[in-house]
Enzyme design. Structure first.
Site, short mmCIF file in Angstrom:
data_model
loop_
_atom_site.label_atom_id
_atom_site.label_comp_id
_atom_site.label_asym_id
_atom_site.label_seq_id
_atom_site.Cartn_x
_atom_site.Cartn_y
_atom_site.Cartn_z
CB THR A 1 -0.90 0.11 1.25
OG1 THR A 1 -0.06 0.26 2.41
CG2 THR A 1 -1.83 -1.06 1.40
CG ASP A 2 1.04 5.93 -1.23
OD1 ASP A 2 1.89 6.16 -0.35
OD2 ASP A 2 0.86 6.69 -2.20
CD1 TRP A 3 3.95 5.66 5.37
CD2 TRP A 3 4.06 4.47 3.51
NE1 TRP A 3 5.09 4.88 5.43
CE2 TRP A 3 5.18 4.15 4.30
CE3 TRP A 3 3.92 3.82 2.27
CZ2 TRP A 3 6.16 3.22 3.92
CZ3 TRP A 3 4.89 2.89 1.89
CH2 TRP A 3 5.98 2.60 2.71
#
Length: 767
Positions: A285-287
Site C-alpha cells: 500500500t501507499d501510506w
C-alpha cells in the site's frame, strides 16, 4: 462492484452515481467504465522464469513460519530509524526484516547520500542507457544505507492532468516513453541489489481528493473512471514494462478506480497485475491507503504500510472461520520473502536501515552512501534533462562574456540546506527564495551539497575573467546597459498532496519582461516541476534563449553552466506538450472537483480515452507552443534513408500465439514485427546527441503515437544509422471483447524525425 469500506454511515443512506454490475458481458467497455468487476481468488505466485530459485527458497522458509510470523510479514511496524517503513525481523530463522524508503530520485531523510535528478528530468533526457546508470548508482546508495526497497520509480501519475501535483515524479506523458525509461531504471536499481516498488498503481492522476476526508460528513476519495481499452493502451502500459523489468513490488494508489479503492480493487490487482501481467512480487500500500480488512487481502494486497489495525490476528481468525483461505496468507508471505531472495539480500545486504539514523544531527556512526564513482553519472543526468527551446541571435553558447548579469530568485541557493521542501502544507506557485532542484513531498531528496546557478556562474566567471553582476531579489532590477547577456532564473513548483495552482505565475513573468525590456540579450532558465507556459514573454524580441531546466538534483548549477557555455551540447527533449494558452489543455487542465456542496463520491471520468497531451493536441488540431519531443541543439541534424522491413511470418495471426504467461504477460507481445532504420547526419559544426523519434499511425487509433526513440551521438559532419524494432504490442490495440492485443488490418503510417511534429521522413506498411 466492490463494497466501499471505511466510510461510516454513508452507504446506508446514499447510493453511488453508477449502477451496480449487471449480467452483461464483463469484457465490454460499458461495464468497466465506472464499475470494477470482481476477480477472485487472488492468484498465487508461480515462481516462473528467473524467480524459480527464489520461490523455492521462500516456500521452504514460509513453511516453517507460525501463522503469527506470516502475518507479521504483511504489515509495517515502527522502528528506531528513519526508514519510511519497516517489516519486523524473524530472528529464529535469520530473517533480518526489511527497510523500505523514499524516493525514486534519491534517498530521503538521511545524510551522506545524493540528490539525483527527478523523474521528469530523466524523462527529458530521453536516454535509456543513462536511465539505467542513474538507477544503478542511486540503488547503490540505498544498498549501503541498508534500504531493501526503494519506493519508486513513478509511472503513475502519467500526466493526464496538466496541473497534477506529482507529474514531476514520473518520466513522461507518454506510456511508451515512460515504459522504456522505467524498465531501464528498475533494471539499474535492482542490479544494485535493491528492490523497487513501482508506483502508484493505477490511474492515480490527481492529488485533489486523493484520500477520503471527513468534513462533518465522510467524503470518499476520487474515483478514476476508466474504460478497459484506455486502461491497457495508456495507464497499464508502463506498469507492464515495470513488471517485465522484474520490479519486486508494486505500490497501490490512494484513489478509487471505477469506484473501488486502488488497494482493494480485485480487478486491477488480481485480474490485471497478477494474472494478465504475471506479476511475481508483492503489492504494497501507499501510506494509509488501506480502507478495509480481510476483503483487502482477498482482493490481492500483500503488504500494508506503515502499519495496520485491521489485519494482525484478524487474518488468522479469518482463516479459522473460513472468510480467508490459508493459502492466501501463505502466498502473501511467499511473495515477500521470494522478493528478498530474488535480490540476494539474504547473502549480501547490510542490516536493514543501518545507515538511516533517526536524527541525522545527533552523533551516530556515519554510513557513506554516496560514491566518487557516481559523480560523472550525477552530472550527466543533470545535464541531459535540460531542454533548450529557443536560441536566437547566437545567444548561446556564451563566449567568455566581458560582463554577465544574473537575475531571479531561482539563481541562489537556500539559506540552509534541509528537507524543508518536503511538506509545506500547501502548494505555492514558486519557491521564491532559492533555486529549485527537486519538488516537494515524499519525492524530496537529501543533497550532499547543492550547486546553485549563481555560484556555478561565478566559478565560470573566474575561469574566463568575466565580470559578473547580480540581483536575485528585486522584482524590477536595474540592468547595466553594457551587459553582454542577462540570465534570468525562475522556477515553477509542485508537491505531493496538492495539485498546482496554475501553469504560470504573474510575478515571474513580470520579472522576465522587466529585464527583457532593458537587456537585448535576455536568456531565461526555468526550473520547472511540470509544464510551465511561456506565452507571456516567449515572443519578446529581447528574449533570445530559453531553457526548461526541470529538476536536476544537486548538480543543478554546474549542469546549467556546462550548457550555457557550450561545454556540453543540449540534447534534452520535452516529455510533455507546452501549450500557447492554458485553455488549450481543455478539460484536462484542472483536476476534477467534487460536485455540489458535498460531493460524497467524487467522480473523475476519463472520457477522453487515450487522447491526453500530444494525442489530444493532434486530434483537435491545436498548435502547441512547443510540442512533445521538441528540443534544440547547438548543431543541426538531417534525416534520410527511411527503410521499413516486415519480419516474415510475424503477422500470420492477428492475436499473439498462446504461451505461458511470463513477467509482463504473453512473451510474444515483444516479438519483432517490423524493423525501421534511418540515417541521421550532423549537418552542423559541433558534435551533438540527437534523439531520433519514431511515431506510428495505427489504424483506428490516434494520428500518431510514439513507438520508438534512440539517442545517438553524431560527430559534426558525420552520419549514423538508427534502427528501431517494433514489437507486436507496439503495433496492436486492445481488443475488449477478446481481452487481448490485436494487430489491426490496414495501413500503418510511419513517421520519423526530431519531435512529434517535426517528422521529415514518412512511410507506411500494410498488415
Amino acid at each position: 462492484m466492490h463494497a466501499i469500506v471505511g466510510l461510516t454511515g454513508i452507504l446506508a443512506c446514499l447510493s453511488l452515481s453508477y449502477a451496480a454490475p449487471t449480467q452483461q458481458n464483463i469484457t465490454s467497455d460499458s461495464y468497466f467504465f465506472g464499475q470494477s468487476p470482481p476477480v477472485y481468488p487472488s492468484p498465487e505466485g508461480t515462481g516462473s522464469g528467473s524467480w524459480a530459485p527464489a520461490y523455492e527458497k521462500a516456500r521452504i522458509l514460509v513453511a516453517s513460519l507460525t501463522p503469527e510470523e506470516k502475518v507479521n510479514l504483511t504489515a509495517g511496524v515502527n522502528a528506531d530509524n528513519s526508514c519510511s517503513g519497516n517489516i519486523p525481523p524473524i530472528p529464529r530463522l535469520n530473517f533480518p526484516g526489511l527497510c523500505v524508503s523514499d524516493a525514486g530520485n534519491g534517498l530521503r531523510g538521511t545524510d551522506h547520500v545524493s540528490a539525483w535528478s527527478s523523474g521528469i528530468h530523466a524523462g527529458a533526457s530521453w536516454n535509456k542507457a543513462l536511465a539505467h546508470d542513474r538507477g544503478l548508482h542511486m540503488g547503490r546508495e540505498f544498498h549501503k544505507k541498508g534500504v531493501n526497497v526503494l519506493l519508486g520509480p513513478v509511472v503513475g501519475p502519467l500526466g493526464r492532468v496538466a496541473e497534477g501535483g506529482r507529474n514531476w515524479e514520473g518520466f513522461s506523458t507518454d506510456p511508451y516513453h515512460s515504459g522504456l525509461l522505467v524498465y531501464e531504471t528498475i533494471r539499474g536499481i535492482q542490479a544494485a541489489g535493491v528492490g523497487t516498488s513501482t508506483k502508484h498503481y493505477i490511474a492515480n492522476e490527481q492529488e485533489t481528493n486523493r484520500n477520503p476526508e471527513s468534513v462533518g460528513v465522510d467524503i470518499a476519495a476520487a474515483s478514476s473512471n476508466i474504460d478497459d481499452k484506455t486502461m491497457h493502451e495508456l495507464y497499464l502500459w508502463p506498469f507492464q514494462d515495470a513488471v517485465r523489468a522484474g520490479s519486486v513490488s508494486i505500490m497501490c494508489s490512494y484513489q478509487r478506480i471505477n469506484n473501488s479503492y486502488g488497494c482493494q480493487n480485485s480487478k486491477t490487482l488480481n485480474g490485471l497485475l497478477k494474472t494478465e501481467l504475471g506479476f511475481q512480487g508483492y503489492v504494497m500500500t501507499d501510506w494509509g491507503a488501506q480502507h478495509g480488512g480481510i476483503a483487502v487481502a482477498n482482493a490481492g494486497l500483500d503488504m500494508v504500510m506503515p502499519s495496520t489495525s485491521t489485519w494482525g490476528s484478524n487474518l488468522t481468525t479469518a482463516i479459522a472461520n473460513g472468510s480467508m483461505e490459508a493459502s492466501r496468507l501463505d502466498d502473501m508471505a511467499t511473495r515477500i520473502i521470494a522478493s528478498w531472495y530474488q535480490l540476494n539480500q539474504d547473502t549480501d545486504f547490510p542490516s536493514p536501515g543501518v545507515g538511516m539514523p533517526k536524527d541525522i544531527y545527533a552523533p551516530h556512526d556515519a554510513v557513506i552512501g554516496k560514491s566518487a564513482d557516481s559523480k560523472p553519472v550525477l552530472l550527466q543526468s543533470a545535464i541531459e534533462g535540460h531542454v533548450l527551446v529557443k536560441n536566437t541571435k547566437n545567444a548561446l553558447p556564451l563566449q567568455s562574456p566581458t560582463l554577465l548579469s544574473v537575475f531571479g530568485y531561482d539563481a541562489k541557493g537556500p539559506e540552509h540546506l534541509t528537507n524543508a521542501l518536503e511538506w509545506l502544507g500547501y502548494s505555492p506557485a514558486i519557491q521564491p527564495n532559492h533555486t529549485l532542484w527537486v519538488g516537494g513531498g515524499s519525492g524530496g531528496n537529501s543533497p550532499a551539497y547543492l550547486s546553485a546557478p549563481l555560484d556555478a556562474l561565478q566559478a565560470q566567471a573566474f575561469e574566463d575573467g568575466t565580470s559578473i553582476l547580480w540581483d536575485v531579489s528585486s522584482e524590477d532590477p536595474d540592468v547595466d546597459p553594457n551587459s553582454d547577456a542577462c540570465v534570468v532564473f525562475i522556477n515553477s513548483y509542485a508537491t505531493e498532496g496538492y495539485d498546482r495552482p496554475g501553469l504560470v505565475d504573474q510575478e515571474s513573468d513580470a520579472l522576465v519582461v522587466n529585464i527583457a525590456d532593458k537587456c537585448n540579450n535576455t536568456i531565461v532558465v526555468i526550473h520547472n516541476a511540470g509544464i510551465r507556459l511561456v506565452n507571456n514573454w516567449i515572443d519578446h524580441e529581447n528574449v533570445t534563449a530559453v531553457i526548461f531546466a526541470h529538476l536536476p538534483g544537486q548538480d543543478s548549477g554546474r549542469a546549467v553552466v556546462e550548457l550555457l557555455y557550450g561545454l556540453s551540447n543540449p540534447s534534452g527533449k520535452l516529455p510533455y506538450t507546452v501549450a500557447k494558452r492554458v485553455e488549450d489543455y481543455g478539460a484536462l487542465l484542472h483536476p476534477t472537483q467534487p460536485e455540489g456542496q458535498y460531493g460524497l463520491f467524487p467522480q473523475s471520468d476519463f472520457t477522453e480515452g487515450v487522447y491526453i497531451d500530444y494525442r489530444a493536441f493532434d486530434q483537435q488540431g491545436i498548435a502547441p507552443q512547443f510540442e512533445f519531443g521538441f528540443g534544440l541543439s547547438y548543431t543541426t541534424f538531417d534525416y534520410s534513408g527511411l527503410s521499413i522491413n516486415q519480419v516474415s511470418n510475424a503477422t500470420t495471426t492477428p492475436y499473439p500465439p498462446s504461451a505461458a504467461i511470463e513477467e509482463g504477460g504473453n512473451p510474444h507481445l515483444w516479438d519483432t514485427v517490423v524493423r525501421v532504420s534511418v540515417d541521421v547526419k550532423n549537418s552542423g559544426s559541433v558534435d551533438g546527441d540527437e534523439v531520433a523519434q519514431l511515431y506510428l499511425g495505427i489504424p483506428n487509433g490516434p494520428i500518431r503515437q510514439l513507438r520508438g526513440f534512440e539517442k545517438v551521438n553524431v560527430p559534426a559532419g558525420q552520419s549514423v544509422t538508427v534502427e528501431f524494432a517494433l514489437g507486436r504490442r507496439d503495433l496492436s490495440t486492445w481488443d475488449v471483447q477478446a481481452q487481448g492485443w490485436l494487430l489491426q488490418s490496414g495501413t500503418y503510417q510511419v513517421y520519423v524525425g526530431r519531435s512529434s511534429r517535426d517528422l521529415p521522413l514518412q512511410g507506411q506498411f500494410y498488415i
